[in-house]
Design a protein around this motif. Structure first.
Motif, short mmCIF file in Angstrom:
data_model
loop_
_atom_site.label_atom_id
_atom_site.label_comp_id
_atom_site.label_asym_id
_atom_site.label_seq_id
_atom_site.Cartn_x
_atom_site.Cartn_y
_atom_site.Cartn_z
N GLN A 69 0.86 -1.19 0.00
CA GLN A 69 0.00 0.00 0.00
C GLN A 69 0.90 1.23 0.00
O GLN A 69 1.85 1.32 0.79
N ASP A 70 0.60 2.18 -0.88
CA ASP A 70 1.36 3.44 -0.94
C ASP A 70 2.87 3.21 -1.08
O ASP A 70 3.68 3.96 -0.53
N GLY A 71 3.27 2.16 -1.79
CA GLY A 71 4.69 1.90 -1.96
C GLY A 71 5.35 1.20 -0.79
O GLY A 71 6.53 0.84 -0.86
N ASN A 72 4.62 0.99 0.33
CA ASN A 72 5.14 0.25 1.47
C ASN A 72 4.59 -1.17 1.43
O ASN A 72 3.48 -1.41 0.95
N SER A 114 -1.85 -12.95 12.12
CA SER A 114 -3.27 -12.98 12.40
C SER A 114 -3.49 -13.54 13.80
O SER A 114 -2.62 -14.22 14.36
N THR A 115 -4.62 -13.24 14.39
CA THR A 115 -4.99 -13.76 15.71
C THR A 115 -6.28 -14.55 15.57
O THR A 115 -6.87 -14.65 14.49
N ARG A 116 -6.73 -15.11 16.68
CA ARG A 116 -7.97 -15.90 16.63
C ARG A 116 -9.19 -15.03 16.36
O ARG A 116 -10.26 -15.54 15.99
N ASN A 117 -9.04 -13.71 16.53
CA ASN A 117 -10.15 -12.80 16.24
C ASN A 117 -10.11 -12.26 14.81
O ASN A 117 -11.01 -11.53 14.40
N SER A 118 -9.06 -12.59 14.07
CA SER A 118 -8.89 -12.01 12.73
C SER A 118 -9.95 -12.52 11.75
O SER A 118 -10.34 -13.70 11.78
N THR A 119 -10.38 -11.62 10.88
CA THR A 119 -11.24 -11.98 9.75
C THR A 119 -10.63 -11.39 8.48
O THR A 119 -9.92 -10.39 8.52
N ILE A 120 -10.91 -12.04 7.35
CA ILE A 120 -10.40 -11.58 6.06
C ILE A 120 -11.57 -11.27 5.15
O ILE A 120 -12.52 -12.06 5.06
N GLU A 121 -11.53 -10.12 4.50
CA GLU A 121 -12.53 -9.82 3.49
C GLU A 121 -11.86 -9.19 2.28
O GLU A 121 -10.86 -8.48 2.39
N VAL A 122 -12.42 -9.51 1.12
CA VAL A 122 -11.96 -8.89 -0.12
C VAL A 122 -12.63 -7.53 -0.23
O VAL A 122 -13.85 -7.42 -0.09
N ILE A 123 -11.85 -6.48 -0.43
CA ILE A 123 -12.37 -5.11 -0.45
C ILE A 123 -12.15 -4.48 -1.82
O ILE A 123 -11.44 -5.03 -2.66
N GLN A 124 -12.77 -3.34 -2.02
CA GLN A 124 -12.57 -2.60 -3.26
C GLN A 124 -11.14 -2.06 -3.32
O GLN A 124 -10.52 -1.81 -2.28
N PRO A 125 -10.59 -1.89 -4.54
CA PRO A 125 -9.24 -1.33 -4.64
C PRO A 125 -9.10 -0.03 -3.87
O PRO A 125 -10.00 0.82 -3.89
N LEU A 126 -7.98 0.12 -3.20
CA LEU A 126 -7.74 1.31 -2.38
C LEU A 126 -7.12 2.42 -3.21
O LEU A 126 -6.35 2.18 -4.15
N ALA A 127 -7.46 3.65 -2.83
CA ALA A 127 -6.76 4.80 -3.41
C ALA A 127 -5.43 4.94 -2.70
O ALA A 127 -5.37 5.07 -1.48
N THR A 128 -4.34 4.85 -3.45
CA THR A 128 -3.00 4.97 -2.87
C THR A 128 -2.24 6.08 -3.57
O THR A 128 -2.62 6.52 -4.66
N THR A 129 -1.18 6.52 -2.94
CA THR A 129 -0.36 7.57 -3.53
C THR A 129 1.05 7.06 -3.76
O THR A 129 1.54 6.18 -3.04
N MET A 130 1.70 7.58 -4.80
CA MET A 130 3.09 7.26 -5.06
C MET A 130 3.73 8.40 -5.82
O MET A 130 3.05 9.20 -6.47
N THR A 131 5.02 8.50 -5.71
CA THR A 131 5.78 9.47 -6.49
C THR A 131 6.77 8.73 -7.38
O THR A 131 7.21 7.62 -7.05
#
Length: 319
Positions: free
Chosen positions: A171-174, A213-230
Motif C-alpha cells: 500500500q502506498d509503496g510500502n 493474524s490472531t484468533r479474532n482475525s477476519t479476512i474480506e476482499v475489499i474494493q481497490p484502495l486509493a493509494t499515492t506514489m511518487t
C-alpha cells in the motif's frame, strides 16, 4: 456460602500464585472467545474455552476446561460459579467448579463494553506506513493489495500441528508480510486482490515489522484502495481518451498506469489545442516527468507535478 463480586476478586489478585475461591460469583457471560486445543502433561488432548464475565462492579476474563460444562457458557446467560481459581488475572474453571444458571442481573453498559473488548479488542484500520512505526503487540486492521503468497506449512504449537501461510501486502509503496494462522491459512486468496484483515498483531524481528493474524482475525476482499506514489514518467503511449504511462518509483521498479487525457490537459494546458501526434511529441519532450499520483488499481484519479526538492523529500519519507 460467601459471594464475591468481580471487583472484590480483582482486588485480591495481587499475588502471582493461583488463588482458590470456594465461595460463589454471580456474573453474566458477555462474550465467547476462541476454544484453544492443547496437550496435557499426560499426553492427552484437551480444550479450553475463553470467555468474559461482567457484573455490576467489573469485567474479567475466564476460562473453562471441563468440556461437559461448555454448553452452560452462553452469551447473555447469568451464572453462579462456585469453587474456581483466579490466576494471572483470570477466573479458571475446572472439573471441580460448579456452574449453575441464575436469574438475569443488570450489567452497566460500560462494563459490558469492557467485557466485549477483553475478548475482541479494538482493531483500528492503519496504513502500512503507520503499522511499520507502531509498537510491538499493537492490534490493528490492515488493508492492502496482495503481492505474493507463500505455500502453506505446518508448525508445532502446544503439541498441535498448526497450519500457517505468509502473504505480502502493499500500500502506498510500502509492503509488509502477514502470517495467517490456522483456518485463515487455508483461505482461497490470489495475488492482486485487495484485502482487509482485522485484529492483526504487530511483531518485530531484527528491526523489521511484520504481522500475525490472531484468533479474532477476519479476512474480506475489499474494493481497490486509493493509494499515492511518487516517481518519474519515463515512457508513454497516447490512446484515444487516455495515456498509458510507465512510472519508475523510488526503488527503480516500473509500474503501469492509465491517466485520463483531461487530467494531463490540466497539467499541460498547451496540449488541448494539439493533434494526437503533436500531443505525444510534446509530452515526450517533457520526459522524465516527476509526478505524485493518486491511483485506484491501475487508474490515476489525481496527478501533481513535483520538483526535484519535493521528490527528494517524498523519497525520504518512503525510505
Amino acid at each position: 456460602m460467601s459471594q464475591k463480586t468481580i471487583s472484590e476478586i480483582e482486588g485480591g489478585t495481587g499475588t502471582l500464585r493461583p488463588t482458590p475461591y470456594s465461595g460463589g460469583l454471580t456474573a453474566n457471560v458477555v462474550k465467547l472467545g476462541h476454544t484453544a486445543k492443547f496437550t496435557e502433561s499426560n499426553g492427552s488432548q484437551a480444550e479450553m474455552l475463553n470467555f468474559s464475565l461482567a457484573d455490576a462492579t467489573g469485567a474479567i476474563l475466564a476460562t473453562i476446561t471441563d468440556k461437559t460444562q461448555f454448553r452452560q457458557i452462553k452469551e447473555g446467560k447469568t451464572l453462579l460459579i462456585r469453587d474456581f481459581i483466579v490466576k494471572n488475572g483470570k477466573i479458571a474453571l475446572s472439573v471441580r467448579t460448579k456452574v449453575m444458571t441464575r436469574p438475569d442481573i443488570v450489567v452497566p453498559d460500560e462494563l459490558e463494553e469492557k467485557a466485549i473488548q477483553l475478548i475482541l479488542p479494538p482493531s483500528p484500520v492503519k496504513r502500512i506506513g503507520e503499522i511499520i512505526t507502531s509498537p510491538q503487540k499493537t492490534i490493528t486492521t490492515i488493508q492492502g493489495q496482495v503481492k505474493k503468497i507463500e505455500a502453506t506449512r505446518i508448525v508445532r504449537v502446544s503439541g498441535v500441528d498448526t497450519t500457517i501461510r505468509t502473504i505480502y501486502l502493499e500500500q502506498d509503496g510500502n509492503s509488509i508480510d502477514l502470517t495467517l494462522w490456522r483456518e485463515l491459512a487455508s483461505k482461497d486468496l490470489a495475488t492482486g486482490q485487495f484485502l482487509g484483515v482485522s485484529h492483526c498483531l504487530v511483531n518485530e524481528w531484527q528491526g523489521n515489522k511484520s504481522l500475525n493474524s490472531t484468533r479474532n482475525s477476519t479476512i474480506e476482499v475489499i474494493q481497490p484502495l486509493a493509494t499515492t506514489m511518487t516517481g518519474d514518467v519515463e515512457t508513454l503511449s497516447l490512446q484515444e481518451f487516455s495515456i498509458e504511462v510507465a512510472v519508475k518509483d523510488h526503488s527503480g521498479k516500473y509500474k503501469d498506469f492509465t491517466i485520463d487525457l483531461d487530467l494531463m490537459t490540466i497539467l499541460f494546458p498547451n496540449v488541448a489545442e494539439m493533434n494526437d501526434n503533436e500531443k505525444e511529441q510534446y509530452l515526450l519532450s517533457k520526459i522524465p516527468i516527476k509526478v505524485k499520483l493518486t491511483v485506484v488499481g491501475r487508474n490515476v484519479s489525481d496527478i501533481e507535478l513535483i520538483d526535484d526538492q519535493e521528490s527528494a523529500a517524498e523519497m525520504e519519507l518512503v525510505l
